[in-house]
Design an enzyme around this catalytic site. Structure first.
Site, mmCIF file in Angstrom:
data_model
loop_
_atom_site.group_PDB
_atom_site.id
_atom_site.type_symbol
_atom_site.label_atom_id
_atom_site.label_comp_id
_atom_site.label_asym_id
_atom_site.label_seq_id
_atom_site.Cartn_x
_atom_site.Cartn_y
_atom_site.Cartn_z
ATOM 1 C CB CYS A 1 46.987 4.279 37.619
ATOM 2 S SG CYS A 1 46.823 2.550 38.155
ATOM 3 C CG ASP B 1 42.473 1.027 36.190
ATOM 4 O OD1 ASP B 1 41.698 0.939 35.214
ATOM 5 O OD2 ASP B 1 42.188 0.627 37.335
ATOM 6 N NE ARG C 1 38.968 0.585 36.149
ATOM 7 C CZ ARG C 1 38.702 0.297 37.429
ATOM 8 N NH1 ARG C 1 37.458 0.075 37.799
ATOM 9 N NH2 ARG C 1 39.674 0.263 38.327
ATOM 10 C CG HIS D 1 42.426 5.365 38.946
ATOM 11 N ND1 HIS D 1 41.601 4.287 39.144
ATOM 12 C CD2 HIS D 1 43.674 4.869 38.865
ATOM 13 C CE1 HIS D 1 42.325 3.179 39.159
ATOM 14 N NE2 HIS D 1 43.589 3.499 38.997
ATOM 15 C CB CYS E 1 43.807 3.154 42.455
ATOM 16 S SG CYS E 1 45.412 2.618 41.843
HETATM 17 CO CO CO Z 1 45.156 2.372 39.629
#
Ligand code: CO
Length: 227
Positions: free
Chosen positions: A42, A44, A46, A98, A101
């Protein structure tokens, strides 16, 4: 407006530290890359691929998009896959999702509340269909457990898509040593977890897929009981 001088300073310090620990690291790496892994994750912020598995540049070939999707008509993802399998000859393809998400959350919001997320709903439409196809996993679950289950199921479905691509199918037919794995990352504790999904050929696909989906159901039930 920032001129990014802080990032440039970070970079010089980082490159210096690597060069001190591994003299000649960058000149050697400049000759060629030979990563063992392809990571499909992803976007993302993080969940940075190299950092969370503590690997240096050169170790992982990476593709990331919103909610780690593998769509059969996504030329971007398929080109990465093709290059990784046929040219770099990676041995392991990791689909890493994750928990928490945002993309998965958007899918639940559009499915359960008809909330509008614009283009994101279009991108994630296949995941909404996954939700509808597996309602037995979600019925009766409280929302947090439903969210966790869909994050896990998303990884399993996308790993299945990877396995079904002509690129991977052809590699397996040619006897190439290639496995597809599903992992999920906890942004709240920094830990990666396996989803009991390791597929090393066409024969393993269906039984492993079913086993992994059964695992989602099992964990969802356990979570619902503790909530
Ligand atoms: Co995500």
């Amino acid at each position: 407006m920032s001129d990014l001088s802080d990032l440039l300073a970070n970079n010089r310090r980082w490159a210096g530290e690597i060069e001190r620990s591994y003299p000649g690291f960058f000149t050697q790496l400049a000759q060629q890359q030979a990563p063992q892994y392809l990571w499909i994750g992803c976007s993302d912020s993080r969940v940075p691929a190299n950092q969370i598995v503590d690997l240096l540049p050169g170790a992982i070939f990476v593709h990331r998009n919103v909610a780690n999707q593998v769509h059969h008509a996504d030329l971007n993802c398929l080109s990465v896959l093709h290059f990784a399998v046929n040219s770099l000859r990676v041995r392991d393809i990791i689909v890493c999702g994750h928990y928490r998400c945002g993309g998965v959350k958007a899918v639940l919001e559009s499915v359960l509340e008809e909330k509008d997320h614009g283009l994101l709903d279009h991108w994630l439409r296949p995941l909404a269909e996954v939700y509808h196809r597996h309602t037995e996993l979600f019925d009766g679950l409280p929302l947090p457990a439903r969210m966790d289950a869909l994050c896990e199921l998303n990884v399993i479905e996308q790993a299945e898509h990877v396995c079904s691509t002509p690129v991977v199918q052809q590699a397996w037919r040619a006897g190439q040593d290639l496995s597809v794995h599903g992992l999920i990352y906890g942004v709240e504790d920094g830990l990666l977890r396996g989803l009991d999904l390791h597929i090393n050929g066409p024969a393993a696909l269906e039984p492993r897929y079913r086993q992994a989906v059964a695992g989602v159901l099992q964990r969802a039930g356990a979570r619902a009981n503790t909530e």
